[in-house]
Design a protein around this motif. Structure first.
Motif, PDB file in Angstrom:
ATOM      1  N   VAL B  38      -1.079  14.368   7.625  1.00  0.00           N
ATOM      2  CA  VAL B  38      -1.730  15.041   6.489  1.00  0.00           C
ATOM      3  C   VAL B  38      -3.222  14.689   6.393  1.00  0.00           C
ATOM      4  CG1 VAL B  38      -1.678  15.443   4.002  1.00  0.00           C
ATOM      5  CG2 VAL B  38       0.456  15.344   5.287  1.00  0.00           C
ATOM      6  N   PRO B  39      -3.608  13.412   6.568  1.00  0.00           N
ATOM      7  CA  PRO B  39      -5.055  13.145   6.579  1.00  0.00           C
ATOM      8  C   PRO B  39      -5.786  13.922   7.671  1.00  0.00           C
ATOM      9  CG  PRO B  39      -3.838  11.081   6.455  1.00  0.00           C
ATOM     10  CD  PRO B  39      -2.827  12.170   6.630  1.00  0.00           C
ATOM     11  N   HIS B 103       1.049   0.170   3.794  1.00  0.00           N
ATOM     12  CA  HIS B 103       1.344  -0.416   2.495  1.00  0.00           C
ATOM     13  C   HIS B 103       2.677   0.128   2.010  1.00  0.00           C
ATOM     14  CE1 HIS B 103      -2.796  -1.790   2.410  1.00  0.00           C
ATOM     15  NE2 HIS B 103      -3.118  -0.601   2.857  1.00  0.00           N
ATOM     16  N   GLN B 105       3.431   2.022  -0.302  1.00  0.00           N
ATOM     17  CA  GLN B 105       3.436   3.468  -0.587  1.00  0.00           C
ATOM     18  C   GLN B 105       3.547   4.292   0.688  1.00  0.00           C
ATOM     19  OE1 GLN B 105       1.190   1.280  -1.714  1.00  0.00           O
ATOM     20  NE2 GLN B 105       0.445   1.801  -3.750  1.00  0.00           N
ATOM     21  N   ASN B 108       7.104   3.877   2.198  1.00  0.00           N
ATOM     22  CA  ASN B 108       8.120   4.615   1.460  1.00  0.00           C
ATOM     23  C   ASN B 108       8.252   6.048   1.961  1.00  0.00           C
ATOM     24  OD1 ASN B 108       8.953   2.596  -0.234  1.00  0.00           O
ATOM     25  ND2 ASN B 108       7.455   3.074  -1.825  1.00  0.00           N
TER      26      ASN B 108
ATOM     27  N   VAL C  41      -7.643  11.556  -7.857  1.00  0.00           N
ATOM     28  CA  VAL C  41      -7.935  11.778  -6.446  1.00  0.00           C
ATOM     29  C   VAL C  41      -9.103  10.870  -6.069  1.00  0.00           C
ATOM     30  CG1 VAL C  41      -8.816  13.436  -4.777  1.00  0.00           C
ATOM     31  CG2 VAL C  41      -7.146  14.166  -6.477  1.00  0.00           C
ATOM     32  N   GLU C  44      -8.259  11.325  -0.676  1.00  0.00           N
ATOM     33  CA  GLU C  44      -7.536  12.422  -0.024  1.00  0.00           C
ATOM     34  C   GLU C  44      -7.223  12.144   1.436  1.00  0.00           C
ATOM     35  OE1 GLU C  44      -8.264  16.645  -1.749  1.00  0.00           O
ATOM     36  OE2 GLU C  44     -10.236  15.733  -1.609  1.00  0.00           O
ATOM     37  N   HIS C  45      -7.280  10.876   1.846  1.00  0.00           N
ATOM     38  CA  HIS C  45      -6.751  10.598   3.171  1.00  0.00           C
ATOM     39  C   HIS C  45      -5.875   9.349   3.197  1.00  0.00           C
ATOM     40  CE1 HIS C  45     -10.920   8.980   3.193  1.00  0.00           C
ATOM     41  NE2 HIS C  45     -10.518   8.069   4.054  1.00  0.00           N
ATOM     42  N   GLY C  46      -5.311   9.045   2.040  1.00  0.00           N
ATOM     43  CA  GLY C  46      -4.213   8.093   2.057  1.00  0.00           C
ATOM     44  C   GLY C  46      -4.596   6.633   2.071  1.00  0.00           C
ATOM     45  N   ILE C  47      -5.815   6.296   1.702  1.00  0.00           N
ATOM     46  CA  ILE C  47      -6.221   4.894   1.737  1.00  0.00           C
ATOM     47  C   ILE C  47      -6.325   4.286   0.340  1.00  0.00           C
ATOM     48  CG2 ILE C  47      -7.964   3.244   2.550  1.00  0.00           C
ATOM     49  CD1 ILE C  47      -6.657   4.708   4.853  1.00  0.00           C
ATOM     50  N   CYS C  48      -6.869   5.007  -0.625  1.00  0.00           N
ATOM     51  CA  CYS C  48      -7.274   4.350  -1.876  1.00  0.00           C
ATOM     52  C   CYS C  48      -6.145   4.167  -2.877  1.00  0.00           C
ATOM     53  CB  CYS C  48      -8.437   5.081  -2.525  1.00  0.00           C
ATOM     54  SG  CYS C  48      -7.965   6.581  -3.397  1.00  0.00           S
ATOM     55  N   SER C  52      -1.341   7.575  -6.460  1.00  0.00           N
ATOM     56  CA  SER C  52       0.045   7.112  -6.362  1.00  0.00           C
ATOM     57  C   SER C  52       0.912   7.702  -7.473  1.00  0.00           C
ATOM     58  CB  SER C  52       0.102   5.578  -6.449  1.00  0.00           C
ATOM     59  OG  SER C  52      -0.612   5.006  -5.372  1.00  0.00           O
ATOM     60  N   PRO C  59       7.084   4.532  -5.074  1.00  0.00           N
ATOM     61  CA  PRO C  59       5.678   4.950  -5.079  1.00  0.00           C
ATOM     62  C   PRO C  59       5.254   5.540  -3.727  1.00  0.00           C
ATOM     63  CG  PRO C  59       5.848   2.548  -4.983  1.00  0.00           C
ATOM     64  CD  PRO C  59       7.236   3.079  -5.145  1.00  0.00           C
ATOM     65  N   VAL C  60       4.600   6.668  -3.799  1.00  0.00           N
ATOM     66  CA  VAL C  60       4.027   7.294  -2.600  1.00  0.00           C
ATOM     67  C   VAL C  60       2.653   7.835  -2.969  1.00  0.00           C
ATOM     68  CG1 VAL C  60       6.297   7.979  -1.701  1.00  0.00           C
ATOM     69  CG2 VAL C  60       4.970   9.612  -3.064  1.00  0.00           C
ATOM     70  N   ARG C  61       1.911   8.217  -1.948  1.00  0.00           N
ATOM     71  CA  ARG C  61       0.596   8.806  -2.172  1.00  0.00           C
ATOM     72  C   ARG C  61       0.754  10.324  -2.295  1.00  0.00           C
ATOM     73  NH1 ARG C  61      -1.926   4.318  -1.408  1.00  0.00           N
ATOM     74  NH2 ARG C  61      -2.216   3.157   0.526  1.00  0.00           N
ATOM     75  N   LEU C  64      -0.864  12.782   0.219  1.00  0.00           N
ATOM     76  CA  LEU C  64      -0.315  12.911   1.574  1.00  0.00           C
ATOM     77  C   LEU C  64       0.984  13.708   1.581  1.00  0.00           C
ATOM     78  CD1 LEU C  64      -0.981   9.423   3.232  1.00  0.00           C
ATOM     79  CD2 LEU C  64      -2.411  11.469   3.152  1.00  0.00           C
ATOM     80  N   MET C  65       1.208  14.452   0.507  1.00  0.00           N
ATOM     81  CA  MET C  65       2.363  15.351   0.459  1.00  0.00           C
ATOM     82  C   MET C  65       1.888  16.707  -0.001  1.00  0.00           C
ATOM     83  SD  MET C  65       5.606  13.483  -1.291  1.00  0.00           S
ATOM     84  CE  MET C  65       6.627  14.973  -1.256  1.00  0.00           C
ATOM     85  N   GLY C 135      -2.195  -1.482  -1.487  1.00  0.00           N
ATOM     86  CA  GLY C 135      -2.604  -0.140  -1.080  1.00  0.00           C
ATOM     87  C   GLY C 135      -3.280   0.627  -2.197  1.00  0.00           C
ATOM     88  N   ASN C 136      -3.711  -0.071  -3.227  1.00  0.00           N
ATOM     89  CA  ASN C 136      -4.433   0.562  -4.340  1.00  0.00           C
ATOM     90  C   ASN C 136      -5.797  -0.116  -4.460  1.00  0.00           C
ATOM     91  OD1 ASN C 136      -1.368   0.654  -5.137  1.00  0.00           O
ATOM     92  ND2 ASN C 136      -2.358   2.306  -6.234  1.00  0.00           N
TER      93      ASN C 136
END
Lengths: 805, 291, 161
Positions: B38-39, B103, B105, B108, C41, C44-48, C52, C59-61, C64-65, C135-136
């Motif tokens: 997705v990224p 991580h 998240q 999961n 937001v 938008e690439h799953g790092i920050c 969540s 918990p997921v991002r 990324l979905m 991851g936050n």
């Protein structure tokens, strides 16, 4: 967490109090710019330059415009003709700056065109369809090359890449160097990093043709933002209305999106549609124009056998990227604390601000002070090493003593107050310094690289920006006021009105606490709102660690006026003089006559409803404004460049212990204590929070974060995978030790603290790492200190060969 | 950062997936956890015309322990695999590797198969697969085949999986020796980042502490994660003393051809490779010695 | 016109039906269509981790979905953490008490990650807390007061039992 009682004897100031802002944020009910839903809003996406330096030969937007849902494609040709250049901090009128490039691009990521479409996704589709033909031209990436006359010119019209250069000499520098028993010279480098808030910059704009007004909602932290915007768009000041009741998702200096706002404001007016631009992370990193100082220091110090430091020579070369903006002034703030917390009587300072083909620099937490503190503190450690003197003893020898304040430094600022030795002592006790030394030495015996770093640094605060006239003689601004309105309504409820936005500093808490303290009313019952820019009294916004001092002072001033009015009403109605009125929690009584009293509600009723009971000459209703000028401000610099810049000086000392794995070269911060004195803390939790955050940010600058460029000016850290913000796993648990030396200049003795932690952390960490490397006779003087750089230093050092493989 | 437009289909069976792949070929991409895909789509580095979502296929989500193999369905979430104690007993290296992956998240949502097929040269699960020579079951409309990890990885983000194939399950060899140990570590800039270099090792010892079987590998040292079976074989018969270990890890590091980037130079990566591989062999040995 | 896909997602206990383009991310759907703007937001690439959410309790991002992937699933956002009577949850209240936030931007993601931790690990160690929020990214707090807030919440929840 703070104590429930104020340690200073105040009722609310200094006591543990929850902030006013938190409930909305934990509920998910903050109101950030991206949350503002304007009906029918259109979205902007940006076409960015792939080159560091190129001519734009042509732009073909036909295919993009044909895409359903696309409304407009704006290029520099149109935009630069219709708007004026953004403001420039120094006197370089030919280094103009617009939101969109015209004819040439000057950095990788520079905005070339803007697409307006129904959705952001469609706008991005259109961006891909725009064909831009470029012809690459020679770029300059290295600031030391850029200062050479034969270097490629970023702005040929300016005639040089140098935006600002001056040699200041304060005191008898040459004489000190001639007479000193020792000298050291060193070169240190502060890497290009920034504050990088988790929220990118965003702005939404709407033009109302019936009222001829441009409404702006933005994640903004910037003085004179509405004024600069109106000028750029050639609108009268009162045709721009900036809404400050927008929560800002972190800033720490950089949320200045003036170019974004000029672009979006122009589009909104031109197209008659509400428009928004919420940077995505790629746009933010490469073209958001928010990079920080990128600075090379050549340091020299003259000192004697006993450790007395006689003089410093500081040459600073700052790479500001492709445009001037306000960034050259980031070399100016350090003038206000150019000798650090030390008794150094002669300083030469030679700042040079140079342009390269990189993303422009913006104001970053500390406005250039943290890099300077780092350079000074590395110099102190080099002096100690040269003299084989204990670093703490050397610092204590040169730190100003409590009884020396107020202390006038050679460059013209007077430090208000301080007790540096006590703060350092407290920090040493907190970390058990002798035990820490033993721990380091034991680790070294086990073959580890272990080091202790110390820094003792200042945070100039109060936001008197007298570096503006210092660096630009055509700018004779000498005021940076802030203001507050306090109203008491018919029901007796109190509202404080401020005229700026906040990005996490808790200004609503600050204002309500201060008003509550002065009026004796519970801060929880006091509402604080933000006027828009047309309703607001002047504010210079939260920059330069100023709001506790300036907004706090303004709120106190306005609340005092309310209190005086209430006392006048009371005296009039109780038939006595104002001097005999005792005011307590909003109720009043005549001294010695407790039965002669009026309640808060009665006083309010008189003010609002009973003109017949009002003393003559008093306005009915109950509101007061207070506009406060920065204490000690109001003066222009002398021709020699001597000027008082900031009024208040907070002090911080950091002691950090690190161990570096000698084989993997990975450092770990194992222990961290910060001693901090910012005078009276209005809300200790907030002060501590900003300090922890500043330290984390400083750890990032010292070890992780860098906007990296290739030799040909390609930007290579445009994502969060490559620009490394430290997480909870990298930041150690930090202990803060407080001390309070009140400022004599402020309302409650408070000083600034918004930049705390960041101002001393990078220096201490660099000192710790280099203490660990000292047994190998090597050092790393460039931030961020990466494992790769450490490995190179370790393996290149003579002792490195002995390290076990 | 919005993906380019695409069509979406949610597959409910492996057969349906194979059908989509037969029809869609190169234009079709499977999405499992999507934590890497997705990224890349958001940055428009990849733009599949069609995404076939395999997240709802129950048949792709399982952990089955057999005598010689632990079988893991390709779409089994990393968090599920990491939490499986029985699996951790049989193939401990998987949990050890997963503790370095992203991580909570991302674990999961991220899947075991997705990480292998994505084939990042510095990723942890591909390294574990290489070290253990996991067997990958690839399925297409025409049938299935099993590919060993040694042949599976072709280059950065490239595997031998054909456009009409999907990864169905991964078979992780179980070492049945009484005394065995494994270890995984890495150096990354931050916790949860891709490794600058990762190292993994697994060792079996006889009753006298002599090595009867050894495997080790490195990721981040080249275009794919690498195992060194020939070098590992040299350890068999030794007591895994420092000299024996250092000799093979030195050779392994020398054989690498790591790239340089803004985070690490090739020389530093080689240094890490030698150090970490040796540390993991020692750690695996010490683990085995405890049994 | 892009093709639209019908979805039904249980969001904070309510069934929400919509027609979405395939490329619409889950976070954009939650924010822009459902106006649940508490989820933020950041990259938008799953790092920050600012985006969540909980998907079926984990918990997921949500960047990324794709929203279409959430069809048939259960989503909890920060707005869904409030108690039934609208009061702050113990964790939310503890963040206020321990000053576990400043600008508030990362806060919803922090709350989601730490709530998920407390759901499974009622008495977490400092290390477990730091790992759970690893991851936050937060730029204001240096994480210390966030860790304190989660510890406080764990203590309070234990005392309630």
């Amino acid at each position: 967490m703070a104590d429930s009682k104020s340690p200073y004897g105040f009722r609310y100031i200094g006591a543990k109090r929850r902030t006013k802002e938190h409930p909305r944020f934990v509920m998910g009910r903050g109101r950030y710019v991206a949350d503002i839903a304007l009906a029918g809003v259109k979205h902007v996406a940006i076409v960015a330059s792939p080159y560091a330096s190129a001519k734009i030969l042509s732009i073909n937007a036909e295919a993009a415009l044909a895409l359903p849902g696309v409304h407009y494609v704006l290029t520099g040709e149109e935009f630069c003709a219709a708007t004026d250049s953004l403001a420039i901090g120094v006197d370089t009128p030919k280094v103009t700056r617009y939101a969109l490039a015209k004819d040439v691009v000057r950095y990788c990521g520079e905005w070339v065109a803007a697409v307006v479409a129904d959705t952001r996704a469609i706008a991005e589709d259109a961006v891909e369809l725009i064909e831009v033909e470029y012809e690459q031209t020679p770029q300059v990436v290295d600031p030391e090359v850029a200062v050479q006359p034969d270097s490629p010119q970023v702005h040929p019209e300016h005639g040089s890449n140098v935006l600002f250069h001056r040699r200041f000499v304060w005191g008898a520098v040459d004489e000190a160097f001639a007479k000193a028993e020792h000298k050291v010279a060193l070169r240190v480098r502060w890497g290009r990093s920034s504050t990088v808030p988790i929220e990118t910059f965003g702005v939404a704009a709407q033009w109302d043709p019936g009222r001829e007004i441009l409404d702006i909602w933005a994640s903004i932290q910037m003085p004179k933002f509405p004024d600069q915007l109106a000028r750029a768009l050639r609108l009268p000041g009162n045709a721009v209305r900036v809404h400050y009741d927008v929560d800002v998702g972190g800033s720490y200096g950089v949320k200045r999106g003036i170019k974004h706002t000029a672009l979006v404001g122009y589009l909104a007016k031109k197209l008659g549609m509400p428009i928004r631009l919420i940077e995505d992370r790629l746009e933010n990193m490469r073209g958001g124009d928010m990079h920080g100082p990128d600075r090379l220091f050549d340091m020299q110090a003259a000192f004697d056998n006993d450790g007395t430091i006689r003089a410093l020579k500081i040459r600073a070369l700052d790479d500001v990227g492709a445009y001037a903006g306000r960034s050259p002034l980031q070399l100016g703030k350090p003038v206000s604390a150019i000798c650090g917390p030390y008794r150094i009587k002669a300083v030469e300072y030679e700042p040079t601000s140079v342009m390269t083909n990189k993303t422009p620099q913006e104001a970053v937490r500390g406005f250039g002070q943290s890099p300077t503190n780092f350079a000074i503190e590395r110099t102190i450690d080099h002096i100690a090493r040269h003299l084989k003197m204990d670093r703490i003893a050397l610092r204590k020898k040169n730190l100003l003593k409590k009884e020396e304040f107020p202390y006038l430094i050679p460059s013209g600022s007077t430090y208000d107050s301080g007790d540096y030795h006590t703060v350092l002592d407290k920090a040493m006790v907190a970390i058990d310094y002798p035990a820490l030394v033993a721990r380091r030495d034991a680790a070294r015996k086990e073959g580890k690289l272990a080091g202790i770093g110390i820094s003792t640094c200042l945070e100039p605060s109060g936001g008197n920006s007298a570096f503006e006239p210092l660096f630009n003689p055509k700018n004779d601004t000498t005021t940076w006021m802030d203001s507050c309105v306090v109203r008491v309504d018919l029901s007796g409820s109190i509202t404080g009105i401020m005229g700026t936005s906040s990005s996490g500093q808790g200004h609503e808490t600050l204002v309500s606490t201060v008003i509550g303290e002065v009026l004796g009313r519970d801060p929880a019952s006091i509402r604080v709102v933000r006027a828009d820019s047309l309703n607001a009294l002047p504010s210079n916004s939260p920059v330069g660690s100023r709001m506790a001092i300036m907004l706090g002072g303004a709120a106190a001033g306005a609340a005092r006026k309310i209190r005086e009015t209430l006392i006048e009403i009371a005296a009039h109605n109780l038939g006595c003089t104002t001097e005999t009125i005792e005011y307590s929690n909003g109720n009043v009584a005549v001294r010695g006559h407790p039965d002669k009293k009026m309640s808060w509600d009665e006083l309010i009723a008189v003010a609002h409803r009973k003109y017949h009971q009002m003393p003559q000459g008093l306005e009915p209703g109950l509101q007061a404004k207070f506009v406060w000028e920065v204490p000690t401000g109001g003066k222009l610099p002398t021709p020699e460049g001597v000027v008082q810049i900031y009024p208040c000086y907070s002090f911080e000392t950091h002691i950090v212990y690190t161990e570096i794995d000698p084989e993997t070269a990975k450092p770990e911060l194992k222990r961290y204590v910060c001693g901090h004195d910012c005078g009276v803390m209005i809300n200790p939790d907030i002060v501590h929070g900003m300090t922890y955050g500043g330290i984390a940010h400083g750890i990032g600058a010292a070890l992780y974060e860098k906007f990296s460029y290739t030799e040909d000016g390609q930007f290579e850290s445009g994502t969060f995978m490559d620009y490394l913000l430290p997480s909870s796993m990298e930041i150690p648990s930090v202990d803060i030790v407080d001390h309070c030396t009140p400022s004599p200049l402020t309302t409650f003795g408070q000083k600034g603290s918004g930049e705390a932690g960041y101002l001393g952390a990078p220096a201490a960490i660099a000192n710790a790492i280099n203490d660990a490397l000292a047994p190998l006779n090597t050092s790393v003087e460039t931030l961020p200190i990466t494992p790769d750089a450490l490995w190179r230093a370790i393996s290149a050092s003579t002792a490195g060969g002995a390290v076990k493989r | 950062m919005k993906s380019a437009a695409f069509e979406y289909a949610r597959a409910s069976s492996i057969a349906e997936v194979c059908d989509w792949l037969r029809k869609g070929g190169d234009e079709t991409k499977l999405i499992a956890g999507g934590q890497s895909l997705v990224p890349m789509m958001a940055m428009r580095l990849t733009r599949p015309a069609r995404l076939v979502d395999i997240n709802e296929i129950a048949a792709l989500k399982f952990v089955a322990l057999e005598k010689d193999y632990a079988r893991i369905g390709a779409c089994t979430r990393q968090c599920v695999v990491a939490a499986d104690n029985a699996l951790a007993k049989q193939v401990p290296l998987i949990r050890q590797a997963l503790s370095w992956v992203g991580h909570s998240q991302t674990r999961n949502r991220g899947t075991v198969g997705g990480s292998l097929v994505h084939a990042d040269p510095a990723a942890e699960l591909p390294l574990a697969a290489q070290v253990l020579d996991a067997q990958l079951l690839l399925r297409s409309h025409a049938g299935s085949r099993i590919v060993g990890a040694a042949e599976f990885f072709e280059g950065p983000l490239a595997t031998v999986t054909r456009a009409d194939e999907c990864l169905e399950e991964i078979r992780w060899p179980v070492w049945t020796e009484k005394r065995s140990g494994s270890a995984f570590t890495e150096v990354s800039r931050r916790h949860g980042d891709f490794a600058l270099v990762a190292a993994a090792a697994q060792i079996a010892l006889d009753a006298d502490g002599r090595c009867t079987r050894a495997a080790f590998g490195l990721a981040g040292g080249g275009s794919i994660p690498m195992a060194f079976p020939a070098l590992a074989a040299q350890l068999v018969g030794s007591t895994l003393d420092d000299d024996a270990i250092n000799s093979v890890t030195h050779d392994a590091a020398t054989a690498l051809d790591p790239g340089g980037d803004l985070h690490a130079s090739p020389g530093y990566r080689k240094q890490l490779a030698a150090v970490l591989a040796a540390r993991m062999l020692r750690a695996a040995r010490d683990e085995a010695l405890k049994q | 016109m892009e093709k639209l896909y019908p979805i039904t997602v249980e969001v904070n206990g309510k069934q929400r039906a919509a027609q979405v383009p395939a490329r619409l991310s889950l976070v954009d759907w939650l924010r822009d269509e459902l106006r649940l703007t508490g989820t933020h937001v950041g990259c938008e690439h799953g790092i920050c981790g600012a985006c969540s959410i909980m998907l079926d309790g984990d918990p997921v991002r949500s960047c990324l979905m794709f929203a279409v992937q959430a069809d048939g699933h259960r989503v909890t956002t920060v707005e869904g953490l409030l108690q039934a009577d609208g009061k702050l949850s113990v964790l939310q209240d503890s963040f206020c008490e321990a000053h576990g936030l400043q600008c508030g931007y990362c806060t919803p993601g922090m709350l989601i990650s730490s709530q998920a931790l407390l759901d499974k690990t009622p008495n977490p160690s400092e290390e477990q807390i730091r790992d759970a929020i690893g991851g936050n990214l937060c730029r204001c707090t240096g994480y210390k007061q966030i860790v304190d807030a989660v510890k406080l919440a764990a203590q309070r929840l234990a005392a309630k039992k």
